[in-house]
Design an enzyme around this catalytic site. Sequence first.
Site, PDB file in Angstrom:
ATOM      1  N   ASP A   1       9.825   7.867   1.810  1.00  0.00           N
ATOM      2  CA  ASP A   1      10.829   6.821   2.075  1.00  0.00           C
ATOM      3  C   ASP A   1      11.373   6.931   3.498  1.00  0.00           C
ATOM      4  O   ASP A   1      11.400   5.943   4.241  1.00  0.00           O
ATOM      5  CB  ASP A   1      12.002   6.922   1.083  1.00  0.00           C
ATOM      6  CG  ASP A   1      11.639   6.409  -0.293  1.00  0.00           C
ATOM      7  OD1 ASP A   1      10.441   6.266  -0.576  1.00  0.00           O
ATOM      8  OD2 ASP A   1      12.567   6.167  -1.087  1.00  0.00           O
TER       9      ASP A   1
ATOM     10  N   LEU B   1      14.181   0.555  -3.410  1.00  0.00           N
ATOM     11  CA  LEU B   1      13.831  -0.124  -2.157  1.00  0.00           C
ATOM     12  C   LEU B   1      14.217   0.704  -0.930  1.00  0.00           C
ATOM     13  O   LEU B   1      14.244   0.204   0.187  1.00  0.00           O
ATOM     14  CB  LEU B   1      14.486  -1.509  -2.100  1.00  0.00           C
ATOM     15  CG  LEU B   1      13.950  -2.521  -3.127  1.00  0.00           C
ATOM     16  CD1 LEU B   1      14.730  -3.831  -3.054  1.00  0.00           C
ATOM     17  CD2 LEU B   1      12.460  -2.799  -2.914  1.00  0.00           C
TER      18      LEU B   1
HETATM   19  C1  MEV Z   1      10.131   6.936  -4.146  1.00  0.00           C
HETATM   20  O1  MEV Z   1      10.122   5.840  -3.245  1.00  0.00           O
HETATM   21  C2  MEV Z   1       8.733   7.441  -4.362  1.00  0.00           C
HETATM   22  C3  MEV Z   1       8.606   8.614  -5.319  1.00  0.00           C
HETATM   23  O2  MEV Z   1       7.247   9.010  -5.251  1.00  0.00           O
HETATM   24  C4  MEV Z   1       9.504   9.759  -4.943  1.00  0.00           C
HETATM   25  C5  MEV Z   1       9.109  10.438  -3.642  1.00  0.00           C
HETATM   26  O3  MEV Z   1       7.994  10.273  -3.166  1.00  0.00           O
HETATM   27  O4  MEV Z   1       9.944  11.202  -3.119  1.00  0.00           O
HETATM   28  C6  MEV Z   1       8.907   8.212  -6.745  1.00  0.00           C
END
Ligand code: MEV
Length: 319
Positions: free
Chosen positions: A159, A113
Amino acid sequence: MNTATIRSACAKVILCGEHAVVYGRPAIALPLPGLRATATATAREPGDDARADDVDVIAPDINARYWMRLQPGRPIARIIQLTLTRIGMSPEHADWRPFTLSLTSDIPVGANLGSGAATSVAAARATAAFFGQALSPEDLSALAFEVERMHHGTPSGIDNTVVAFEQPVWFVRGQPPEILAAAGALALVIGDTGESTPTRVPVGDVRAAWQRDPVAYDALFDQIARLVIQARDALLANDLPALGDTMNANHALLQTLTVSNAGLDALCAAARGAGALGAKMSGGGRGGNMIALARDDGHAASVADALRAAGATRVYRSR
Ligand code: MEV
């Protein structure tokens, strides 16, 4: 008077495109404004301690208290130092005041999250505000990205971007995000499996698999990219059933990438059983959270009940 400077940052979910986004494909992410990390900067009086040139970092959630300069490799110490450098503040500066930075968060750790990015953005906002400055979303995102790289070696940057902008975003690695306001109206239900896995684990496993068979994995990433484009088209046309279909198809491809697991699959099945238009794991996977698309708020309440009945340890709503 010792007033506190308080700033916060939101959690996030990935609507579609996770993992493939690490390899340059597009993805869509949404903020969760109701779930937040909070940073409080408080001035220390000169003479309170012998470390007037340092920042006293307190993170009660993880039972941590330390001096920034003594533990510079810790993520919170790193974001504070990066922020001080960005705003041109240091103990040598005439306006320097020693402070304590305390961090608390409602966002579960290791649950996909965006807790790491939210902690960084909240800490950067409070540090800058303590010295009377405000950083742009672009700056906050860039600073938090440096810390994301400590969490896992090859973050796409999605993120820190969605958390710093606190807006739904269409994201392609290395490009400025596009705000996708339509995604903000979705009635999403988020269900936590209660299992936590650091993002670097599934991301590292996907990288190893891609290195073993780049042709097959690039083809999978391309399939995911096509779904993300379909999802955007569905969002812009307000075609919720079509959006739900792309979410289901995206989940199936994430299963092929082996980043889903039994807990996530079970919660997705429960949501679909309760009439969700689509359901998928969200973020790094191997535990953490899934998302389900409900028709509206009333329906979201029954999807939430179904997730709880299927064992979700926590359930959140996107609005
Ligand atoms: C993480 O929220 C999403 C992933 O694609 C990792 C990233 O984009 O750095 C799993």
